[in-house]
Scaffold this motif. Structure first.
Motif, PDB file in Angstrom:
ATOM      1  N   VAL A 158       0.848  -1.192   0.000  1.00  0.00           N
ATOM      2  CA  VAL A 158       0.000   0.000   0.000  1.00  0.00           C
ATOM      3  C   VAL A 158       0.880   1.238   0.000  1.00  0.00           C
ATOM      4  N   SER A 159       0.715   2.057  -0.954  1.00  0.00           N
ATOM      5  CA  SER A 159       1.550   3.259  -0.996  1.00  0.00           C
ATOM      6  C   SER A 159       0.958   4.326  -0.084  1.00  0.00           C
ATOM      7  N   ASN A 160       1.806   5.282   0.242  1.00  0.00           N
ATOM      8  CA  ASN A 160       1.349   6.341   1.132  1.00  0.00           C
ATOM      9  C   ASN A 160       0.156   7.089   0.561  1.00  0.00           C
ATOM     10  N   THR A 161       0.110   7.157  -0.748  1.00  0.00           N
ATOM     11  CA  THR A 161      -0.960   7.946  -1.355  1.00  0.00           C
ATOM     12  C   THR A 161      -2.327   7.310  -1.146  1.00  0.00           C
ATOM     13  N   LEU A 162      -2.335   6.054  -0.740  1.00  0.00           N
ATOM     14  CA  LEU A 162      -3.611   5.387  -0.541  1.00  0.00           C
ATOM     15  C   LEU A 162      -4.055   5.393   0.913  1.00  0.00           C
ATOM     16  N   LEU A 163      -3.212   5.933   1.776  1.00  0.00           N
ATOM     17  CA  LEU A 163      -3.616   6.196   3.158  1.00  0.00           C
ATOM     18  C   LEU A 163      -3.560   7.711   3.347  1.00  0.00           C
ATOM     19  N   ARG A 164      -4.550   8.249   3.960  1.00  0.00           N
ATOM     20  CA  ARG A 164      -4.586   9.702   4.175  1.00  0.00           C
ATOM     21  C   ARG A 164      -4.693   9.992   5.663  1.00  0.00           C
ATOM     22  N   LEU A 165      -4.032  11.060   6.057  1.00  0.00           N
ATOM     23  CA  LEU A 165      -4.079  11.487   7.448  1.00  0.00           C
ATOM     24  C   LEU A 165      -4.710  12.867   7.518  1.00  0.00           C
ATOM     25  N   TYR A 166      -5.685  12.999   8.365  1.00  0.00           N
ATOM     26  CA  TYR A 166      -6.387  14.270   8.533  1.00  0.00           C
ATOM     27  C   TYR A 166      -6.295  14.709   9.991  1.00  0.00           C
ATOM     28  N   LEU A 167      -6.258  15.993  10.152  1.00  0.00           N
ATOM     29  CA  LEU A 167      -6.255  16.568  11.493  1.00  0.00           C
ATOM     30  C   LEU A 167      -7.509  17.409  11.659  1.00  0.00           C
ATOM     31  N   VAL A 168      -8.269  17.112  12.692  1.00  0.00           N
ATOM     32  CA  VAL A 168      -9.487  17.864  12.988  1.00  0.00           C
ATOM     33  C   VAL A 168      -9.308  18.520  14.347  1.00  0.00           C
ATOM     34  N   LEU A 169      -9.306  19.845  14.370  1.00  0.00           N
ATOM     35  CA  LEU A 169      -9.185  20.573  15.634  1.00  0.00           C
ATOM     36  C   LEU A 169     -10.553  21.048  16.079  1.00  0.00           C
ATOM     37  N   PHE A 170     -10.834  20.858  17.355  1.00  0.00           N
ATOM     38  CA  PHE A 170     -12.095  21.344  17.904  1.00  0.00           C
ATOM     39  C   PHE A 170     -11.920  22.821  18.270  1.00  0.00           C
ATOM     40  N   SER A 171     -12.896  23.600  17.937  1.00  0.00           N
ATOM     41  CA  SER A 171     -12.818  25.031  18.231  1.00  0.00           C
ATOM     42  C   SER A 171     -13.404  25.336  19.603  1.00  0.00           C
ATOM     43  N   GLY A 172     -13.004  26.482  20.123  1.00  0.00           N
ATOM     44  CA  GLY A 172     -13.574  26.956  21.377  1.00  0.00           C
ATOM     45  C   GLY A 172     -13.018  26.294  22.610  1.00  0.00           C
TER      46      GLY A 172
ATOM     47  N   PRO B 224      -9.690  25.609  25.285  1.00  0.00           N
ATOM     48  CA  PRO B 224      -8.513  26.364  25.706  1.00  0.00           C
ATOM     49  C   PRO B 224      -7.194  25.755  25.256  1.00  0.00           C
ATOM     50  N   ARG B 225      -7.202  24.534  24.845  1.00  0.00           N
ATOM     51  CA  ARG B 225      -5.948  23.893  24.423  1.00  0.00           C
ATOM     52  C   ARG B 225      -6.225  23.029  23.202  1.00  0.00           C
ATOM     53  N   PRO B 226      -5.194  22.752  22.430  1.00  0.00           N
ATOM     54  CA  PRO B 226      -5.410  21.996  21.186  1.00  0.00           C
ATOM     55  C   PRO B 226      -5.999  20.612  21.453  1.00  0.00           C
ATOM     56  N   THR B 227      -7.171  20.425  20.990  1.00  0.00           N
ATOM     57  CA  THR B 227      -7.895  19.172  21.185  1.00  0.00           C
ATOM     58  C   THR B 227      -8.581  18.811  19.881  1.00  0.00           C
ATOM     59  N   GLY B 228      -8.617  17.544  19.567  1.00  0.00           N
ATOM     60  CA  GLY B 228      -9.274  17.124  18.336  1.00  0.00           C
ATOM     61  C   GLY B 228      -9.098  15.661  18.074  1.00  0.00           C
ATOM     62  N   VAL B 229      -9.141  15.301  16.825  1.00  0.00           N
ATOM     63  CA  VAL B 229      -8.928  13.909  16.438  1.00  0.00           C
ATOM     64  C   VAL B 229      -8.013  13.883  15.220  1.00  0.00           C
ATOM     65  N   VAL B 230      -7.229  12.833  15.174  1.00  0.00           N
ATOM     66  CA  VAL B 230      -6.450  12.534  13.977  1.00  0.00           C
ATOM     67  C   VAL B 230      -7.144  11.360  13.298  1.00  0.00           C
TER      68      VAL B 230
ATOM     69  N   HIS C  92     -10.009   5.435  10.839  1.00  0.00           N
ATOM     70  CA  HIS C  92      -9.830   5.246  12.274  1.00  0.00           C
ATOM     71  C   HIS C  92      -9.461   6.583  12.890  1.00  0.00           C
ATOM     72  N   GLU C  93     -10.036   6.866  14.026  1.00  0.00           N
ATOM     73  CA  GLU C  93      -9.797   8.165  14.678  1.00  0.00           C
ATOM     74  C   GLU C  93      -9.015   7.989  15.971  1.00  0.00           C
ATOM     75  N   TRP C  94      -8.043   8.829  16.163  1.00  0.00           N
ATOM     76  CA  TRP C  94      -7.328   8.899  17.434  1.00  0.00           C
ATOM     77  C   TRP C  94      -7.646  10.250  18.074  1.00  0.00           C
ATOM     78  N   PRO C  95      -8.433  10.276  19.098  1.00  0.00           N
ATOM     79  CA  PRO C  95      -8.674  11.552  19.793  1.00  0.00           C
ATOM     80  C   PRO C  95      -7.406  11.996  20.511  1.00  0.00           C
ATOM     81  N   PHE C  96      -7.224  13.265  20.635  1.00  0.00           N
ATOM     82  CA  PHE C  96      -6.057  13.767  21.378  1.00  0.00           C
ATOM     83  C   PHE C  96      -6.424  15.049  22.099  1.00  0.00           C
ATOM     84  N   ASP C  97      -5.686  15.303  23.153  1.00  0.00           N
ATOM     85  CA  ASP C  97      -5.784  16.545  23.908  1.00  0.00           C
ATOM     86  C   ASP C  97      -4.348  16.886  24.306  1.00  0.00           C
ATOM     87  N   LEU C  98      -3.785  17.840  23.611  1.00  0.00           N
ATOM     88  CA  LEU C  98      -2.368  18.128  23.818  1.00  0.00           C
ATOM     89  C   LEU C  98      -2.099  18.744  25.192  1.00  0.00           C
TER      90      LEU C  98
END
Lengths: 320, 150
Positions: free
Chosen positions: B1-15, B17-23, B83-89
């Motif tokens: 599987v080449s990299n072009t067939l896997l995509r990574l997205y970053l979703v930041l939640f607004s509002g 106080p600290r960077p939180t979202g899902v990858v 697949h989503e990985w939630p994060f809270d930096l």
């Protein structure tokens, strides 16, 4: 108040009736208690017993009481005649036929009498030989509630063991410490025992405890997979932050890892359900200071018999 | 599987106080892809972040974890699934070279990085290896609208 009743009719057939009721009751009662039992009962339910009538035709419309005491009431004055082979309209004969089918489709599922004496082997041979002729017997008290009849048992042949054992060597790279060890156990199979020995009934568990020095340094348990209330000096089943645990053949805690990470094998091939060999490994890591310790221990439990402990390993220690 | 067939997205939640979202890791290939599960040393180190500010790149990595059950656990990402990985930096699980609040400001961007090195374990378990980067997402106080994956 329960009044003793005269026992009328073929005791074998009546026991068959009672047993059928017990089986249903046991299934219901045990379903939520033990995963292994659930698996067995699920397997039983894979057969369509609903097509096997155990009630006389004129009682089909009545509710089925899933109890050992729920055998269809026969008039006290009736002496049950010896059933004629092939006369399937006779209620008792129908019960015997039903029991024969039950025994046939259940295969290796062990069935026992209410007293656990294993008398079913006397009543039904493997090829479904019918029971002796019915007769009239003197009054007797009703049989006591039947214990759950296990359909198998776990038999540990070797292990569980750790390699290495004792105190596990720790490597320290820039304050990041790690230790590695493997786990093993084998389980026996035998169909001549009662209940039969089934590797599927055996499951390995790994337990961990940490000491006060570790707990103080960490300010709690090692990671978020453990409840925040978990404390030092207490054994907990080991897990990761996703609550995956060692040795679970199935279920939410199961996380088979190939390459002897956490798996069951038969003949060297993955056999998570029935594998007779357990193979696992662990690589704990910590940044804890000297004085902090982990202890680990393996146990083998019998999931067919209330998760009873069958064997345990020696305790290993990691001195961080 | 080449990299072009896997995509990574970053979703930041607004509002917040600290960077939180899902990858989000999306499998757009025509085959299933096996990836590391988190909760072990192989999966936990795969995901990191970069803060881009005035030409500087600051790495944010997951803090070294305590492991008791540490095995190379993986899962299959089926075709056309994600697949989503939630994060809270700011949850204490992440370490930055420099405190984020000291560099963050207008036009600061955040990038998610999914980097799986070719290790013996990755080869043995048939896990996807390589590096994926999300597109930068603004990390300013205005709270950018979450960027939804396609």
């Amino acid at each position: 108040v329960h009044m003793p009743q005269r026992r009328i009719g073929n005791p074998t057939a009546l026991r068959a009736l009672a047993h059928r009721g017990e089986a249903a009751g046991a299934d219901h009662d045990q379903k939520a208690s033990t995963e292994g039992m659930t698996r067995e009962t699920t397997r039983c339910r894979g057969f369509d017993f609903s097509k096997i009538s155990i009630h006389p035709p004129n009682q089909l419309s009545k509710p089925h009481l899933p109890s050992a005491l729920a055998a269809p009431a026969l008039p006290r004055s009736i002496v049950q005649p010896r059933p004629t082979v092939g006369a399937i309209d006779n209620p008792l004969e129908r019960h015997v036929e039903a029991r024969k089918q039950f025994a046939t489709v259940a295969g290796a599922m062990a069935t026992r009498n209410a007293d656990g004496s294993g008398a079913d082997e006397e009543e039904f041979t493997n090829n479904g030989t019918p029971a002796p002729a019915p007769g009239v017997f003197p009054p007797s008290p009703p049989p006591p509630p039947a214990p759950f009849a296990p359909s198998g048992q776990c038999y540990v042949e070797t292990g569980p063991t750790y390699t290495p054992s004792g105190t596990i060597p720790v490597t320290n790279v820039g304050g990041r410490k790690s230790a590695s060890f493997s786990m093993a156990a084998t389980f026996g199979t035998a169909f001549v025992t009662d209940p039969p020995r089934k590797p599927a009934c055996c499951e390995v568990r790994q337990y961990i405890k940490w000491n006060e020095a570790y707990h103080t340094w960490r300010g709690g348990p090692p990671h978020s997979g453990f409840p925040s209330s978990a404390t030092y000096g207490t054994w907990y089943e080991d897990r990761d932050t996703s609550d995956k645990r060692y040795g679970h053949r199935s279920g939410t805690h199961s996380d088979p890892i190939a390459g002897c990470g956490d798996e069951y094998l038969t003949g060297g091939s993955r056999d998570q359900t029935n594998g007779d060999t357990y193979c696992g490994s662990d690589n704990p890591k910590s940044s804890a200071p000297a004085g902090a310790t982990y202890n680990f221990q393996l146990k083998v439990i019998d999931t067919c018999n209330n998760n009873g402990e069958k064997a345990s390993s020696s305790i290993i220690t990691i001195n961080w | 599987v080449s990299n072009t067939l896997l995509r990574l997205y970053l979703v930041l939640f607004s509002g917040l106080p600290r960077p939180t979202g899902v990858v989000v890791l999306s499998n757009t290939s025509s085959t299933d892809v096996r990836v590391w599960q988190t909760g072990n040393q192989w999966g936990d180190t795969a995901l990191s972040f970069e803060v881009l500010h005035n030409g500087l790149v600051l790495r944010i990595v997951r803090r070294e974890q305590e492991y008791t059950r540490n095995v190379p656990s993986s899962f299959v990402l089926p075709v056309k699934s994600r697949h989503e990985w939630p994060f809270d930096l700011g949850d204490g699980d992440w370490d930055a070279e420099t405190p984020i609040d000291q560099v963050a400001g207008r036009h600061t961007q955040l990038v998610a990085v999914y980097d799986v090195p070719t290790t013996p374990e990755a080869l043995n378990h048939g896990v996807w290896t390589g590096q994926l980067r999300s597109e930068p997402v603004l990390l300013d106080e205005s709270g950018p609208s979450p960027r939804k994956p396609d």
